[in-house]
Design an enzyme around this catalytic site. Structure first.
Site, mmCIF file in Angstrom:
data_model
loop_
_atom_site.group_PDB
_atom_site.id
_atom_site.type_symbol
_atom_site.label_atom_id
_atom_site.label_comp_id
_atom_site.label_asym_id
_atom_site.label_seq_id
_atom_site.Cartn_x
_atom_site.Cartn_y
_atom_site.Cartn_z
ATOM 1 N N LYS A 1 29.143 36.907 44.716
ATOM 2 C CA LYS A 1 28.592 36.653 43.388
ATOM 3 C C LYS A 1 27.122 37.033 43.414
ATOM 4 O O LYS A 1 26.379 36.611 44.307
ATOM 5 C CB LYS A 1 28.766 35.189 42.992
ATOM 6 N N LYS B 1 23.405 37.310 41.477
ATOM 7 C CA LYS B 1 22.527 36.845 40.408
ATOM 8 C C LYS B 1 21.683 38.014 39.882
ATOM 9 O O LYS B 1 21.034 38.722 40.655
ATOM 10 C CB LYS B 1 21.610 35.741 40.915
ATOM 11 N N GLU C 1 29.233 37.083 34.117
ATOM 12 C CA GLU C 1 29.065 35.690 33.716
ATOM 13 C C GLU C 1 27.835 35.536 32.824
ATOM 14 O O GLU C 1 26.765 36.055 33.130
ATOM 15 C CB GLU C 1 28.929 34.834 34.977
ATOM 16 N N ASP D 1 29.522 30.317 30.828
ATOM 17 C CA ASP D 1 28.977 29.227 31.640
ATOM 18 C C ASP D 1 28.088 28.361 30.753
ATOM 19 O O ASP D 1 28.522 27.328 30.246
ATOM 20 C CB ASP D 1 28.217 29.783 32.839
ATOM 21 N N LYS E 1 31.767 23.287 35.276
ATOM 22 C CA LYS E 1 30.924 22.619 36.263
ATOM 23 C C LYS E 1 30.893 21.137 35.917
ATOM 24 O O LYS E 1 30.655 20.769 34.754
ATOM 25 C CB LYS E 1 29.513 23.209 36.269
ATOM 26 N N ASP F 1 33.828 29.111 42.787
ATOM 27 C CA ASP F 1 32.441 29.361 43.212
ATOM 28 C C ASP F 1 31.851 28.030 43.652
ATOM 29 O O ASP F 1 31.160 27.358 42.894
ATOM 30 C CB ASP F 1 31.657 29.976 42.048
ATOM 31 N N ASP G 1 29.871 27.221 46.595
ATOM 32 C CA ASP G 1 29.091 27.532 47.792
ATOM 33 C C ASP G 1 27.756 26.792 47.846
ATOM 34 O O ASP G 1 26.901 27.114 48.671
ATOM 35 C CB ASP G 1 28.841 29.033 47.880
#
Length: 333
Positions: free
Chosen positions: A151, A153, A206, A229, A251, A301, A303
């Site tokens: 992933k 950023k 995303e 998100d 989340k 995701d 991590d």
């Protein structure tokens, strides 16, 4: 109704990162966590909340919110009642997860059973690269577990983001790569970015636009899956995503805990949306409830602990591209 009195313990714990972590518009150096423990005098349950930085849901806000409902909880409020006592936020997440573990111990059944799920399996989880110079991100991509999805950023700087994506794809020609814009783009620059992503076989994009600008996606051709998100905070947002996004990223800090997270996952599936579980950079105590939710998810995701200079013991393990989370960390009976 005869309510059993409960005791609530709240504490703040801080976990520094190995190194600063950069995304669009922010640089993070630590995670400040609200830890809640609820006891009935015999059994106890724990939960952890990291909050939602872009909503002002920081450690002071979480602690104040949890203190505000202390009286109701210690008078015997239930997990179901908690959903109405607090809005979706990090405080409710910490308390909700504490209730789940307490209920598991009271019932003598693990949380996954109480949630109506099959026994948990290890989950293929992304590892995230914070925004950096393209060559540094390429080096980082080579250094992580070669079996893990990657992933990436982005920052909203189109030229720099293009260079990042191209460098990482060159470094990891066979990897699954997803990118996260963290609201960094507008409709015009997004139209320039998408062809580059498809040319580099990026699997998903995303949160390209700011929350509140979702209508700008109307009529836009999605050549790869778009993931909501920041545009998808709670169950109330889920139905509004259809036609603009393909995936919802759940989340627990955004939606206020495992209770609502499970409800979002199930509703999203009925609406034809894929489901992703993400995290707000907590410890293994945050990952464990999300791991339960992850059993329903298409993309994982989780991590967060990999960024921390130290984690809790016992903690989750990352190997062969998967996260392994025994229920001895949280949620066992």
């Amino acid at each position: 109704m005869d309510r059993r009195k409960l005791a609530l313990d709240l504490r703040v714990e801080r976990f520094p990162y190995h190194r600063p972590f950069r995304i669009s518009g922010h640089v993070f150096t630590e995670t400040a966590l609200l830890v809640a423990e609820i006891s009935d005098g015999v059994h106890s349950g724990r939960g952890e909340g990291a909050g939602v930085y872009y909503l002002g849901d920081d450690i002071d806000h979480m602690l104040a919110e949890a203190q505000r409902v202390r009286g109701a909880i210690e008078s015997g409020a239930t997990r179901e009642e908690l959903q109405h006592l607090l809005p979706p936020d990090g405080a409710r997440n910490a308390l909700d997860c504490a209730f789940w573990e307490l209920e598991a111990k009271q019932a003598g059944r693990p949380v996954w059973q109480l949630a109506g799920l099959d026994a948990p399996r290890a989950l293929r989880s992304t590892l995230t690269l914070g925004a950096d110079a393209p060559h540094a991100m390429a080096d980082a991509a080579r250094a992580i577990d070669p079996a893990a999805p990657v992933k990436v950023k982005l920052t909203g700087d189109l030229a720099e983001d293009v260079a990042r994506v191209e460098a990482i794809r060159a470094a990891r020609p066979d990897a699954w790569i997803g990118v996260d814009a963290n609201q960094g783009y507008d409709a015009a620059t997004l139209r320039e970015l998408v062809p580059v992503l498809t040319a580099n076989r990026v699997a998903q994009l995303e949160q390209p636009l700011r929350r509140g600008r979702e209508a700008d996606l109307d009529g836009m051709k999605r050549c790869l899956p778009f993931v909501a998100d920041e545009s998808a905070l709670s169950l109330a947002d889920t139905a509004t995503l259809v036609g603009r996004f393909d995936v919802v990223n759940i989340k627990l800090d955004k939606c206020g805990g495992l209770t609502e997270g499970l409800a979002i996952a199930r509703q999203a599936k009925t609406l034809g949306l894929d489901v992703m579980v993400g995290n707000m950079m907590g410890t293994s105590l945050s990952m464990a409830p999300s791991f339960v939710l992850g059993q329903l998810c298409d993309i994982v995701d989780l991590d967060g602990p990999t960024f921390l200079a130290r984690d809790r013991v016992p903690g989750v393990a990352y190997r062969d591209g998967h996260i392994h989370c025994p229920d001895t960390i949280w949620g066992s009976c």
